[in-house]
Design a protein around this motif. Structure first.
Motif, PDB file in Angstrom:
ATOM      1  N   GLY A   1       0.789  -1.222   0.000  1.00  0.00           N
ATOM      2  CA  GLY A   1       0.000   0.000   0.000  1.00  0.00           C
ATOM      3  C   GLY A   1       0.819   1.268   0.000  1.00  0.00           C
ATOM      4  N   TRP A   2       0.236   2.304   0.562  1.00  0.00           N
ATOM      5  CA  TRP A   2       0.722   3.674   0.697  1.00  0.00           C
ATOM      6  C   TRP A   2       0.811   4.393  -0.653  1.00  0.00           C
ATOM      7  N   ASP A   3       1.746   4.015  -1.487  1.00  0.00           N
ATOM      8  CA  ASP A   3       1.833   4.641  -2.808  1.00  0.00           C
ATOM      9  C   ASP A   3       0.673   4.171  -3.686  1.00  0.00           C
ATOM     10  N   ALA A   4       0.127   5.070  -4.476  1.00  0.00           N
ATOM     11  CA  ALA A   4      -0.854   4.717  -5.505  1.00  0.00           C
ATOM     12  C   ALA A   4      -0.441   5.495  -6.745  1.00  0.00           C
ATOM     13  N   VAL A   5       0.195   4.808  -7.682  1.00  0.00           N
ATOM     14  CA  VAL A   5       0.883   5.473  -8.785  1.00  0.00           C
ATOM     15  C   VAL A   5       0.060   5.387 -10.067  1.00  0.00           C
ATOM     16  N   TYR A   6      -0.215   6.549 -10.637  1.00  0.00           N
ATOM     17  CA  TYR A   6      -0.924   6.625 -11.909  1.00  0.00           C
ATOM     18  C   TYR A   6       0.078   6.944 -13.020  1.00  0.00           C
ATOM     19  N   HIS A   7      -0.030   6.221 -14.134  1.00  0.00           N
ATOM     20  CA  HIS A   7       0.833   6.462 -15.279  1.00  0.00           C
ATOM     21  C   HIS A   7       0.026   7.146 -16.378  1.00  0.00           C
ATOM     22  N   ARG A   8       0.629   8.159 -16.955  1.00  0.00           N
ATOM     23  CA  ARG A   8      -0.050   8.985 -17.950  1.00  0.00           C
ATOM     24  C   ARG A   8      -0.768   8.127 -18.999  1.00  0.00           C
ATOM     25  N   GLY A   9      -1.991   8.528 -19.288  1.00  0.00           N
ATOM     26  CA  GLY A   9      -2.779   7.796 -20.271  1.00  0.00           C
ATOM     27  C   GLY A   9      -3.500   6.593 -19.705  1.00  0.00           C
ATOM     28  N   GLY A  10      -3.324   6.336 -18.387  1.00  0.00           N
ATOM     29  CA  GLY A  10      -3.966   5.169 -17.794  1.00  0.00           C
ATOM     30  C   GLY A  10      -3.430   3.856 -18.317  1.00  0.00           C
ATOM     31  N   ARG A  11      -2.182   3.881 -18.756  1.00  0.00           N
ATOM     32  CA  ARG A  11      -1.599   2.678 -19.349  1.00  0.00           C
ATOM     33  C   ARG A  11      -1.365   1.599 -18.294  1.00  0.00           C
ATOM     34  N   VAL A  12      -1.541   0.359 -18.716  1.00  0.00           N
ATOM     35  CA  VAL A  12      -1.243  -0.815 -17.898  1.00  0.00           C
ATOM     36  C   VAL A  12      -0.138  -1.576 -18.606  1.00  0.00           C
ATOM     37  N   ASP A  13       1.002  -1.729 -17.925  1.00  0.00           N
ATOM     38  CA  ASP A  13       2.176  -2.323 -18.578  1.00  0.00           C
ATOM     39  C   ASP A  13       3.003  -3.047 -17.517  1.00  0.00           C
ATOM     40  N   PRO A  14       3.374  -4.308 -17.740  1.00  0.00           N
ATOM     41  CA  PRO A  14       4.203  -5.025 -16.769  1.00  0.00           C
ATOM     42  C   PRO A  14       5.504  -4.299 -16.434  1.00  0.00           C
ATOM     43  N   ALA A  15       5.989  -3.459 -17.345  1.00  0.00           N
ATOM     44  CA  ALA A  15       7.236  -2.734 -17.089  1.00  0.00           C
ATOM     45  C   ALA A  15       7.105  -1.783 -15.905  1.00  0.00           C
ATOM     46  N   TYR A  16       5.892  -1.363 -15.570  1.00  0.00           N
ATOM     47  CA  TYR A  16       5.692  -0.431 -14.465  1.00  0.00           C
ATOM     48  C   TYR A  16       5.842  -1.098 -13.091  1.00  0.00           C
ATOM     49  N   GLU A  17       5.780  -2.411 -13.063  1.00  0.00           N
ATOM     50  CA  GLU A  17       5.648  -3.103 -11.777  1.00  0.00           C
ATOM     51  C   GLU A  17       6.873  -2.995 -10.883  1.00  0.00           C
ATOM     52  N   GLN A  18       8.038  -2.769 -11.464  1.00  0.00           N
ATOM     53  CA  GLN A  18       9.250  -2.648 -10.656  1.00  0.00           C
ATOM     54  C   GLN A  18       9.890  -1.273 -10.796  1.00  0.00           C
ATOM     55  N   GLN A  19       9.201  -0.333 -11.413  1.00  0.00           N
ATOM     56  CA  GLN A  19       9.745   1.009 -11.598  1.00  0.00           C
ATOM     57  C   GLN A  19       9.592   1.855 -10.343  1.00  0.00           C
ATOM     58  N   GLY A  20      10.438   2.884 -10.235  1.00  0.00           N
ATOM     59  CA  GLY A  20      10.304   3.840  -9.147  1.00  0.00           C
ATOM     60  C   GLY A  20      10.829   3.300  -7.834  1.00  0.00           C
ATOM     61  N   GLY A  21      10.622   4.081  -6.786  1.00  0.00           N
ATOM     62  CA  GLY A  21      11.171   3.716  -5.483  1.00  0.00           C
ATOM     63  C   GLY A  21      10.143   3.234  -4.486  1.00  0.00           C
ATOM     64  N   SER A  22       8.979   2.787  -4.979  1.00  0.00           N
ATOM     65  CA  SER A  22       7.899   2.418  -4.056  1.00  0.00           C
ATOM     66  C   SER A  22       8.259   1.229  -3.168  1.00  0.00           C
ATOM     67  N   HIS A  23       8.944   0.237  -3.718  1.00  0.00           N
ATOM     68  CA  HIS A  23       9.290  -0.930  -2.892  1.00  0.00           C
ATOM     69  C   HIS A  23      10.309  -0.554  -1.820  1.00  0.00           C
ATOM     70  N   ALA A  24      11.284   0.264  -2.169  1.00  0.00           N
ATOM     71  CA  ALA A  24      12.263   0.704  -1.170  1.00  0.00           C
ATOM     72  C   ALA A  24      11.592   1.526  -0.083  1.00  0.00           C
ATOM     73  N   LEU A  25      10.635   2.375  -0.470  1.00  0.00           N
ATOM     74  CA  LEU A  25       9.895   3.163   0.511  1.00  0.00           C
ATOM     75  C   LEU A  25       9.087   2.266   1.431  1.00  0.00           C
ATOM     76  N   LEU A  26       8.436   1.249   0.866  1.00  0.00           N
ATOM     77  CA  LEU A  26       7.688   0.306   1.694  1.00  0.00           C
ATOM     78  C   LEU A  26       8.596  -0.406   2.692  1.00  0.00           C
ATOM     79  N   ALA A  27       9.784  -0.802   2.249  1.00  0.00           N
ATOM     80  CA  ALA A  27      10.710  -1.483   3.149  1.00  0.00           C
ATOM     81  C   ALA A  27      11.093  -0.581   4.320  1.00  0.00           C
ATOM     82  N   ARG A  28      11.328   0.709   4.049  1.00  0.00           N
ATOM     83  CA  ARG A  28      11.648   1.635   5.138  1.00  0.00           C
ATOM     84  C   ARG A  28      10.468   1.768   6.104  1.00  0.00           C
ATOM     85  N   HIS A  29       9.268   1.868   5.556  1.00  0.00           N
ATOM     86  CA  HIS A  29       8.081   1.959   6.410  1.00  0.00           C
ATOM     87  C   HIS A  29       7.911   0.695   7.259  1.00  0.00           C
ATOM     88  N   PHE A  30       8.224  -0.462   6.674  1.00  0.00           N
ATOM     89  CA  PHE A  30       8.096  -1.718   7.410  1.00  0.00           C
ATOM     90  C   PHE A  30       8.990  -1.710   8.652  1.00  0.00           C
TER      91      PHE A  30
END
Length: 471
Positions: free
Chosen positions: A316-345
Motif C-alpha cells: 500500500g501507501w503509494d498509488a501510482v498513476y501512469h499517464r494515459g492510464g496505461r497498464v504495462d508489466p514494465a511499471y511493476e518494478q519502476q520507481g522507489g515504491s518498494h524501497a519506501l515500503l521497506a523503510r516503512h516496514f
C-alpha cells in the motif's frame, strides 16, 4: 528515519524476486489452452479473476448448465489483480461505512447488511466446496499512527455503533499490547467484517471446481472484438471466436473490449512486499497473536497481514498513476515504491531488523471516482459489466457477479434498486487533463496527511461531490 532503519531496508530487498508471492509457487496450475476455432456458449465471461469466476459460479447456482459457460482470460486465471492483492476479504460494499454514509445515507444500512450476507455466503461456499485457501476469520484492526488519527477512530467507532457494528476502540497501551509496534497510538478492532485468504489459492480453487462441474476455462485468450450477432454476441480472439447468448465483462483495470469502461476506470499501481518466514523469536517480538489484518488510518495507508506459512505481507501507501492510464508489466518494478515500503516496514517493526523480503510486486487497481464498482449493460442488454472495485474487490466481487447476472436477466432484484448499482461513478476526465488532475490530487492528499488531516479546498470540493482518489 534512523540510519539503522535505512540500512535494514536497503539490505532487506537484495534478494527479493520481482514476482507476486501468491502465484510464484510450485502448486500453481498449468496454463490452460486458449480458445481455438468456433465455440458456442450460453454465457461468456471475459476475465478470470474473482468477479468473472463468481459470475460463472453464481450462474450455475441460478440454473445455467455448467457446460454452456465459457470463461476466458487474456493471461491466466487469477494471474492479474486477483493474484496480486493482500487477501483481505471485506464485507463492505461501499468502501467503508463512513464513505457509504456520505454517498448513500438512505441506503447505507441495507448495503451494510447486504455486504455482511455476501461475506457470510462467500465463506460458506468456500468451506462447502473444500477450497483450501488459508481462510481465517481473524478480522482487522485500523491503526492510528499520527495523533490526529485517534479522534478519527473514535468517530468511526461512534458511526459503527449507530449501525450495529461490533467495533472495539483500543488505547495506545491496548493496541501495542496486541501488536508490538512503537508507531501505534490507538486502534479500532473489527472482529467480524474482514476475512483473510490466500487469494491465488482461492482463485485456483474456484477455477478447479468450476472445471470439475463442466465449465470451460480458456487462458491466453484476449477478446479483440465484442459485437452483436443474431440474438447474442460474438467475441473474436486471436485463435477463434465465441458465440454466446450473453456475456459478462469482468476485466478490472486491464484492457476491456468495451472501450466505454475507460471513462470510469483509473488504473493505480499498488506495491507489495512479502517477507521470509519469521522465526519463533521474531514472532514473539511482534506479538500479533490473533493474526488479524492491519491497516493505517491515514489517507495514504499501508495494509499488512500474516500468512499461514509465517510470513508478513506489507503493501500500500503509494498509488501510482501512469499517464494515459496505461497498464504495462514494465511499471511493476519502476520507481522507489518498494524501497519506501521497506523503510516503512522497519519503522513499524524495528525489532525485525535483519528480516528479508523474498518477493516484491505491483499491479494496477481499478479505481473509480467514488471508490466503488461501476455496473451497466451494453450491446442491447446482451452484455453486463462490473468493474472498478478500488482495492476491495475480493469480497465485493461476488456481489458484483450477482449484479451483472441480474442485469442480464432483465428481472427486477433487490440488488438493482440500490443507487450504488443504478448510477455509475462520475466519469474521469480524459487526457491530457487526467494526469495533471490525478497528480495534483495525490500531492494534496500527501499534504493533508502531513498537516494533521486538514484537507485543502480542492480535496474538500471533491469530498462534497463524493469524488476522490484512492486505492
Amino acid at each position: 528515519m534512523s540510519t539503522a532503519v535505512a540500512a535494514a531496508a536497503e539490505s532487506s530487498l537484495r534478494d527479493a524476486r520481482p514476482a507476486p508471492y501468491w502465484t510464484d509457487r510450485p502448486e500453481a496450475p498449468a496454463r490452460r489452452a486458449p480458445v481455438s476455432g468456433e465455440v458456442a456458449a450460453e454465457l461468456l465471461v471475459i476475465g478470470a479473476g474473482f468477479t468473472g469466476l463468481w459470475a460463472a459460479w453464481r450462474a450455475i447456482e441460478r440454473g445455467t448448465a455448467p457446460d454452456s459457460i465459457v470463461v476466458v482470460d487474456a493471461e491466466q486465471l487469477g494471474y492479474l489483480a486477483s493474484g496480486r492483492n493482500g487477501g483481505f476479504v471485506a464485507a463492505s460494499l461501499t468502501h467503508g461505512l463512513a464513505h457509504g454514509t456520505h454517498l448513500w445515507p438512505r441506503e447505507v444500512g441495507p448495503l451494510a447488511r447486504e455486504g455482511d450476507e455476501n461475506l457470510a455466503a462467500l465463506v460458506a461456499t468456500v468451506r462447502e466446496a473444500g477450497i483450501e485457501c488459508g481462510l481465517a476469520r481473524s478480522g482487522k484492526t485500523t491503526l492510528a499512527v499520527e495523533p490526529w488519527q485517534v479522534e478519527g477512530l473514535r468517530e468511526a467507532k461512534r458511526l459503527g455503533d449507530e449501525h450495529g457494528a461490533a467495533l472495539e476502540f483500543q488505547s495506545r497501551e491496548e493496541v501495542q499490547a496486541d501488536v508490538h509496534s512503537p508507531s501505534y497510538l490507538a486502534g479500532l478492532r473489527d472482529r467480524t467484517g474482514t476475512v483473510l485468504v490466500d487469494p491465488a489459492r482461492l482463485a485456483w480453487g474456484l477455477g478447479a471446481e468450476l472445471e470439475r462441474r463442466g465449465v470451460r476455462l480458456a487462458e491466453g485468450t484476449r477478446v479483440t472484438r465484442l459485437a452483436r450477432q443474431g440474438g447474442g454476441v460474438v467475441a473474436d480472439t486471436a485463435g477463434g471466436r465465441v458465440l454466446a447468448r450473453q456475456a459478462v465483462v469482468a476485466t478490472a483495470a486491464y484492457p476491456s473490449p468495451l472501450k466505454r469502461l475507460g471513462n470510469y476506470l483509473m488504473p493505480l499501481y499498488d506495491h507489495v512486499l512479502m517477507t521470509e518466514p519469521l522465526t519463533a523469536e521474531q514472532r514473539a517480538a511482534i506479538g500479533w497473536g490473533e493474526g488479524q489484518g492491519l491497516t493505517d488510518a491515514g489517507n495514504q495507508f499501508h495494509y499488512y497481514r500474516p500468512t499461514d506459512d509465517g510470513r508478513i505481507l506489507f503493501g500500500g501507501w503509494d498509488a501510482v498513476y501512469h499517464r494515459g492510464g496505461r497498464v504495462d508489466p514494465a511499471y511493476e518494478q519502476q520507481g522507489g515504491s518498494h524501497a519506501l515500503l521497506a523503510r516503512h516496514f522497519f519503522e513499524t517493526f524495528p525489532q525485525l531488523a535483519g528480516l528479508r523480503f523474498t518477493h516484491r510486486w505491483a499491479g494496477p487497481i481499478d479505481s473509480t471516482t467514488r471508490f466503488t464498482a461501476a455496473y451497466g449493460t451494453a450491446l442491447g442488454g446482451r452484455v453486463a459489466y462490473a468493474v472498478g472495485h478500488t482495492g476491495l474487490g475480493v469480497g465485493a466481487s461476488r456481489f458484483s457477479a450477482d449484479v451483472a447476472l441480474d442485469l442480464l436477466s432483465g428481472e427486477p432484484s433487490s440488488r438493482l434498486r440500490y443507487e450504488l448499482v443504478r448510477r455509475r461513478p462520475f466519469p474521469i476526465p480524459p487526457e491530457p487533463l487526467r494526469n495533471p488532475i490525478v497528480q495534483f490530487t495525490r500531492r494534496s492528499i500527501l499534504a493533508a496527511d502531513r498537516d494533521e488531516g486538514r484537507r485543502n479546498l480542492w480535496l474538500r470540493t471533491l469530498d462534497r461531490f463524493g469524488l476522490g482518489f484512492n486505492s
